[in-house]
Motif scaffolding. Structure first.
Motif, PDB file in Angstrom:
ATOM      1  N   VAL A 254     -66.934   9.561  31.273  1.00  0.00           N
ATOM      2  CA  VAL A 254     -67.547   8.879  32.403  1.00  0.00           C
ATOM      3  C   VAL A 254     -68.870   9.574  32.744  1.00  0.00           C
ATOM      4  N   ASP A 255     -68.795  10.768  33.270  1.00  0.00           N
ATOM      5  CA  ASP A 255     -70.040  11.479  33.565  1.00  0.00           C
ATOM      6  C   ASP A 255     -69.866  12.992  33.522  1.00  0.00           C
ATOM      7  N   GLU A 256     -68.798  13.448  32.877  1.00  0.00           N
ATOM      8  CA  GLU A 256     -68.561  14.896  32.837  1.00  0.00           C
ATOM      9  C   GLU A 256     -69.527  15.578  31.859  1.00  0.00           C
ATOM     10  N   PRO A 257     -69.774  16.888  32.065  1.00  0.00           N
ATOM     11  CA  PRO A 257     -70.652  17.594  31.133  1.00  0.00           C
ATOM     12  C   PRO A 257     -70.040  17.609  29.730  1.00  0.00           C
ATOM     13  N   LEU A 258     -70.880  17.475  28.727  1.00  0.00           N
ATOM     14  CA  LEU A 258     -70.409  17.452  27.348  1.00  0.00           C
ATOM     15  C   LEU A 258     -70.963  18.657  26.609  1.00  0.00           C
ATOM     16  N   GLU A 259     -70.115  19.264  25.783  1.00  0.00           N
ATOM     17  CA  GLU A 259     -70.545  20.454  25.052  1.00  0.00           C
ATOM     18  C   GLU A 259     -70.727  20.152  23.571  1.00  0.00           C
ATOM     19  N   PHE A 260     -71.793  20.709  23.042  1.00  0.00           N
ATOM     20  CA  PHE A 260     -72.099  20.533  21.621  1.00  0.00           C
ATOM     21  C   PHE A 260     -72.513  21.873  21.032  1.00  0.00           C
ATOM     22  N   LEU A 261     -72.428  21.942  19.723  1.00  0.00           N
ATOM     23  CA  LEU A 261     -73.087  23.015  19.003  1.00  0.00           C
ATOM     24  C   LEU A 261     -74.266  22.373  18.283  1.00  0.00           C
ATOM     25  N   MET A 262     -75.457  22.961  18.511  1.00  0.00           N
ATOM     26  CA  MET A 262     -76.630  22.441  17.820  1.00  0.00           C
ATOM     27  C   MET A 262     -76.957  23.407  16.695  1.00  0.00           C
ATOM     28  N   THR A 263     -76.942  22.926  15.482  1.00  0.00           N
ATOM     29  CA  THR A 263     -77.130  23.857  14.371  1.00  0.00           C
ATOM     30  C   THR A 263     -77.961  23.236  13.252  1.00  0.00           C
ATOM     31  N   ASP A 264     -78.695  24.098  12.551  1.00  0.00           N
ATOM     32  CA  ASP A 264     -79.428  23.649  11.357  1.00  0.00           C
ATOM     33  C   ASP A 264     -78.828  24.305  10.122  1.00  0.00           C
ATOM     34  N   GLY A 265     -77.663  24.896  10.285  1.00  0.00           N
ATOM     35  CA  GLY A 265     -76.998  25.568   9.175  1.00  0.00           C
ATOM     36  C   GLY A 265     -77.197  27.076   9.214  1.00  0.00           C
ATOM     37  N   ASN A 266     -78.369  27.522   9.695  1.00  0.00           N
ATOM     38  CA  ASN A 266     -78.642  28.961   9.764  1.00  0.00           C
ATOM     39  C   ASN A 266     -78.603  29.485  11.183  1.00  0.00           C
ATOM     40  N   ASN A 267     -79.090  28.672  12.111  1.00  0.00           N
ATOM     41  CA  ASN A 267     -79.076  29.056  13.527  1.00  0.00           C
ATOM     42  C   ASN A 267     -78.234  28.050  14.283  1.00  0.00           C
ATOM     43  N   GLY A 268     -77.729  28.494  15.409  1.00  0.00           N
ATOM     44  CA  GLY A 268     -76.937  27.577  16.209  1.00  0.00           C
ATOM     45  C   GLY A 268     -76.991  27.947  17.673  1.00  0.00           C
ATOM     46  N   TYR A 269     -76.896  26.955  18.518  1.00  0.00           N
ATOM     47  CA  TYR A 269     -76.885  27.166  19.971  1.00  0.00           C
ATOM     48  C   TYR A 269     -75.834  26.264  20.579  1.00  0.00           C
ATOM     49  N   TYR A 270     -75.112  26.792  21.534  1.00  0.00           N
ATOM     50  CA  TYR A 270     -74.231  25.921  22.300  1.00  0.00           C
ATOM     51  C   TYR A 270     -75.076  25.191  23.319  1.00  0.00           C
ATOM     52  N   LEU A 271     -74.739  23.942  23.510  1.00  0.00           N
ATOM     53  CA  LEU A 271     -75.541  23.079  24.357  1.00  0.00           C
ATOM     54  C   LEU A 271     -74.605  22.352  25.317  1.00  0.00           C
ATOM     55  N   THR A 272     -74.934  22.410  26.603  1.00  0.00           N
ATOM     56  CA  THR A 272     -74.173  21.626  27.574  1.00  0.00           C
ATOM     57  C   THR A 272     -75.052  20.477  28.033  1.00  0.00           C
ATOM     58  N   ALA A 273     -74.592  19.283  27.817  1.00  0.00           N
ATOM     59  CA  ALA A 273     -75.370  18.110  28.239  1.00  0.00           C
ATOM     60  C   ALA A 273     -74.747  17.545  29.506  1.00  0.00           C
ATOM     61  N   HIS A 274     -75.614  17.345  30.504  1.00  0.00           N
ATOM     62  CA  HIS A 274     -75.143  16.776  31.766  1.00  0.00           C
ATOM     63  C   HIS A 274     -75.519  15.315  31.829  1.00  0.00           C
ATOM     64  N   TYR A 275     -74.685  14.555  32.514  1.00  0.00           N
ATOM     65  CA  TYR A 275     -74.934  13.130  32.648  1.00  0.00           C
ATOM     66  C   TYR A 275     -76.274  12.934  33.352  1.00  0.00           C
ATOM     67  N   ASN A 276     -77.106  12.104  32.791  1.00  0.00           N
ATOM     68  CA  ASN A 276     -78.443  11.880  33.340  1.00  0.00           C
ATOM     69  C   ASN A 276     -78.346  10.993  34.573  1.00  0.00           C
ATOM     70  N   GLN A 277     -78.206  11.666  35.695  1.00  0.00           N
ATOM     71  CA  GLN A 277     -78.059  10.949  36.961  1.00  0.00           C
ATOM     72  C   GLN A 277     -79.445  10.480  37.369  1.00  0.00           C
ATOM     73  N   SER A 278     -79.716   9.226  37.160  1.00  0.00           N
ATOM     74  CA  SER A 278     -81.037   8.728  37.539  1.00  0.00           C
ATOM     75  C   SER A 278     -81.170   8.840  39.047  1.00  0.00           C
ATOM     76  N   PRO A 279     -82.329   9.296  39.525  1.00  0.00           N
ATOM     77  CA  PRO A 279     -82.460   9.655  40.934  1.00  0.00           C
ATOM     78  C   PRO A 279     -82.193   8.510  41.913  1.00  0.00           C
TER      79      PRO A 279
END
Lengths: 700, 212
Positions: A254-279
């Motif tokens: 629905v609108d909960e934060p979503l977690e991803f791993l962003m990786t290119d195979g050599n480097n990686g970052y955990y990423l938390t995406a928040h629902y884009n609450q339009s103002p």
């Protein structure tokens, strides 16, 4: 058959191994895999964070899984047991790879992997109390895993190590493996992003620390279709990138934060995406309390009194009242006082009722919708010219009509008061259409009762000044004394009237063409001539002239509507002349273009909308589409919803949307087609071509 | 101006990926069945060599179970008698239970009709029919991904549940007791006329060994 036998054997192996591994082993093996429990150090030190690792070594071509296994498979699972007071942290998952298996995609590791877990020995108290050998901690990992090639084999084992407790720690023989694994871990830095949900896609906006061939791997299995290609679009204006991910069949976010791993195979970052609450999208944000709306509507009504096209009419009225201010013998005074107010209320209620009826019929309407008809514009032009003539005392003197205008608007009886109210509303509408659109936009999208209340408040505000004059002798007496100045003033206010006519004729051109405008101007001239003639002559002649004038007005007005349809496709519009690739969205412009049977594409967008940007990159930059948008019968309107804007809100609500993006393609007044939220150039091009065909067929 | 042009070209090339992506997504979207929509009809041969179609069971609840007897996750539910108990429980209530095998010939889980019968007998299984979908056509029509993958169709032919057998994704039989069985929970809700709490769940298990 042989493979079946192999599988039976491997199953037997598996079963036998399970029992073997239950002992005090730090390593074990199952079919196609070896597993072991390792420590980075030879001993444990109280209060220090140290590392254990579970090593999974599958055979060549076999693989194990990441924390999210993807379409199938299962992540390894560990639960810890120990006789010491030890805290176990979370598994530090090394960067996984995408492993395609038939039609599915899994996330996992095709080679050796070490799942590192931080541990801290808190104290040695429990060891003293429970064991004879107080200097050794015993740690067991109950491990389950799945190892797969195309087929999968699950395994379980309990792995145990004993580590002495000491004050110094030396690295173990496995320390190198830990060091290597640290290089394969995601960076400690966490990234933030935003996401939006469309019908079939998840759109994300992220800011990668550097450019690379990034991939997003969700930590949840039910988010995206793992086997679909991810589309990455860099944003030219910033470092951010927009990503399109095909939604999973099991998507339930629905609108909960979503977690991803962003990786290119050599480097990686955990990423938390928040629902884009339009103002400005939430319901509470755009709906102010009803009392506030009513107050604004009331003030708006008050302001209407000084609008250039209303003021003259009301000034006349005020002067009439000034004339009668001292006339105490007026028999109908008490009733007639309310006439004006009732006239205005009745007109506004009629409007509100009409709007509610049309709204329930699903029509796209707004305040001033009657102004979208050229016939109404033409008729108003005639009315305003007539009022101007009356103000100059060039009123027809023919039988019965002699002082009609004066009687109606200048009298103080109930009917004249009522008529003044109605007239005021009619003449007010050209000025108020642009002025009141915002406040009324809210009324349009409100429940029926609210709409009615808002219109009532508007009417009351509009009627207040003049009602006060007529109701209260004090107010009436405050008016300037009548005198010759009144005549001069009356003649002067004919000019704002004519100014309104100029504006109306200009609007009329926008709706029709220059020929129709010429006919209207000639009609106005003839009308003026006839009225003047009716004024100059007496009796029958005057009446005939007046009737001819009325016929002229009606004929020209009604025929104006036909002009639209006849000349719609090959005319030059004011807007078309100044045509650029896109124009800002304007409801009046939209309805004009639709009436002229043009193809219109409306794009409702906002700076903060990720999906919109993706579409603008992918679809609206397409050269072929841009060529199409340049065509004279195609109009591209862009509405900017970046800041609160009731005009656009009203538009979005028409399509049961509360936010952007929204893309609609109109084939003139014939049809409206809502495009999907994720566009390709082809979708837009086809929709436009289809609309053109529809119009061509209709013309034949 | 020059930079703009270059950018346009860049998007131009990436654009085609997106088109491919969108069209693929729409294909899968149309291929996969939707919960609360009509379950597509199908006809398959059963282990007796008879033609069986979903429409034959109109007026009854139908449970679809994708299976592969060699898959560890299927074994988890058969070795523990969990799946057979469900089959017995619901077939006793006049529910039709269809076990479907979409494994292609030569792939894991593919069996002959005789072998299928024998497996049912030896495992004390009680499906109404065992159906063969060697081409994988019906499995793909239903978007079946794993074994087991469960579906419930109601008396009106509407799909009411699609997804996992239960709530704990593991191959460990010890987890069965701790898990919520989604087939049981959904059937109970349907019987009471309540809405199904989880009507679409991600299935877990082995990938179905389709032909391609």
């Amino acid at each position: 058959m042989t493979t079946a036998i192999v599988r039976v054997i491997s199953l037997l192996l598996l079963l036998s191994f399970c029992t073997v591994a239950a002992g005090n082993q730090h390593s074990a093996s199952g079919p196609h895999i070896r597993v072991s429990l390792l420590s980075e150090h030879q001993s444990l030190v109280v209060g220090q964070q140290q590392w254990l690792g579970i090593r999974l070594s599958p055979e060549l071509e076999w693989h194990t899984y990441w924390r999210n296994a993807g379409d199938s498979g299962e992540a390894p699972n560990v639960s810890w047991q120990t006789n010491a007071d030890i805290n176990f942290g979370e598994i530090q998952w090394p960067l996984p790879e995408q492993i395609p298996v038939a039609h599915l995609v899994n996330y996992g590791y095709s080679g050796d992997i070490l799942l590192m877990v931080p541990i801290t020995l808190n104290s040695i108290d429990t060891l003293n109390a429970t064991t004879e050998n107080a200097t050794t901690a015993r740690i067991s990992a109950e491990l389950s895993w799945l190892v797969c090639k195309e087929d999968c084999i699950p395994g379980w084992a309990t792995l145990t190590i004993e580590l002495p407790i000491s004050v110094t720690n030396h690295t173990s023989v496995d320390a190198g493996l830990f060091q290597q694994t640290r290089k394969r871990l995601p960076a400690p830095q966490k990234l933030n992003g935003k996401y939006e949900i469309t019908e079939q896609f998840l759109t994300l906006s992220v800011e990668p620390p550097h450019s690379a061939n990034w991939q997003l791997m969700p930590l949840r299995a039910d988010l995206v279709q793992h086997n679909q290609k991810q589309q990455w679009l860099a944003d030219n204006n910033s470092n951010s990138a927009n990503v399109l991910l095909a939604k999973s069949d099991y998507f339930s976010v629905v609108d909960e934060p979503l977690e991803f791993l962003m990786t290119d195979g050599n480097n990686g970052y955990y990423l938390t995406a928040h629902y884009n609450q339009s103002p400005s999208v939430t319901n509470s944000a755009y709906k102010p309390p009803i009392w506030l709306l009513l107050a604004f509507a009331f003030i708006g009504g008050l302001i209407l009194n000084i609008m250039p096209c209303v003021l003259p009419v009301l000034s006349l009225k005020a002067m009439a009242l000034a004339h009668h201010a001292n006339n105490e013998h007026d028999s109908n005074r008490s009733l007639s006082h309310w006439g004006y107010l009732l006239g205005i209320l009745a007109s506004f209620w009629l409007f509100a009722g009409l709007i509610l009826v049309l709204k329930s019929g699903g029509n796209a309407i707004g305040w001033g919708f009657h102004l979208q008809e050229p016939a109404v514009i033409a008729a108003l032009a005639f009315l305003f010219v007539f009022i101007a003539l009356m103000l100059w005392d060039i009123a027809p003197s023919g039988a019965g009509f002699a002082n009609l205008g004066n009687k109606l608007t200048e009298g103080v009886g109930f009917s004249s008061q009522f008529f003044t109210g109605v007239l005021a509303v009619i003449v007010a509408s050209p000025c108020t259409a642009p002025f009141m659109a915002t406040a009324l936009g809210v009324a349009m999208v409100s429940p029926a009762l609210d709409t009615l209340l808002i219109f009532t408040a508007l009417a009351l505000g509009f009627a207040l000044p003049l009602s006060l004059l007529s109701l209260s002798p004090q107010f009436a007496k405050a008016l300037p004394k009548p005198g010759p100045w009144m005549e001069t003033f009356k003649q002067f206010i004919a000019f704002p009237m004519l100014a309104t006519v100029v504006w109306l004729v200009w609007v009329f051109l926008g709706q029709t063409n220059s020929l129709a405008q010429l006919i209207l101007l000639c009609g106005l001239l003839l009308f003026t001539l006839l009225i003047w003639f009716a004024h100059k002559s007496r009796g029958k002649k005057s009446l005939i002239a007046l009737i001819l004038a009325v016929i002229t007005a009606i004929y020209i007005s009604v025929s104006a509507n036909n002009k639209v349809n006849e000349n719609a496709t090959n005319q030059q519009l004011p807007s078309a002349r100044a045509k650029q690739n896109s124009q800002p969205y304007d409801p009046t412009l939209l309805s004009e273009l639709r009436n002229q049977q043009q193809v219109v594409i409306v794009n409702m967008t906002a700076d903060w909308c990720i999906t919109c940007k993706v579409n603008e990159h992918v679809a609206f930059k397409d050269p072929q589409l841009n060529q199409l948008l340049q065509q004279s019968d195609v109009h591209y309107l862009v509405g900017d919803w970046t800041n609160k804007n009731n005009t656009i809100l009203q538009y979005l609500n028409q399509y049961q949307r509360s936010g952007v993006p929204l893309y609609v393609v109109y084939a003139g007044s014939k049809s409206a087609r809502i495009l999907p939220q994720i566009l390709t150039p082809e979708i837009v091009i086809n929709a436009i071509k289809q609309a053109q065909q529809e119009l061509n067929h209709a013309n034949k | 101006m020059q930079t703009n042009r270059r950018n346009t070209n860049k998007w131009y090339s990436s654009k085609y990926w997106l088109i491919a992506l969108v069209s693929m997504a729409s294909l899968t979207a149309t291929a996969a069945v939707k919960v609360d929509k009509a379950a597509p009809n199908f006809q398959l041969t059963n282990s007796q060599g008879e033609q069986v179609s979903l429409a034959d069971f109109s007026g009854k609840y139908v449970v679809l179970e994708w299976t592969n007897h060699q898959c560890p996750y299927v074994k988890k539910h058969y070795d523990s008698d969990n799946m057979q108990a469900l089959q017995r429980k619901y077939t006793d209530q006049d529910v039709v239970w269809l076990s479907i095998i979409s494994s292609a010939p030569g792939k894991q889980g593919h069996v002959s009709p005789d072998k299928a019968e024998q497996l049912s007998k030896s495992r004390n299984a009680a499906p109404s029919h065992i159906l063969f979908d060697e081409s994988g056509e019906i499995g793909k029509l239903y978007g079946a991904k794993t074994t087991p993958h469960m579906y419930i169709v109601d008396q009106q032919g509407t799909l009411r549940y699609a997804g996992a057998i239960d709530s704990i994704k593991s191959a460990n039989p010890a987890d069965i007791a701790k898990a919520t069985n989604y087939v049981d929970a959904s059937m109970a809700s349907l019987a009471k006329g309540e809405t199904i709490a989880k009507k679409l769940t991600p299935p877990y298990g082995c990938s179905i060994k389709y032909k391609s």
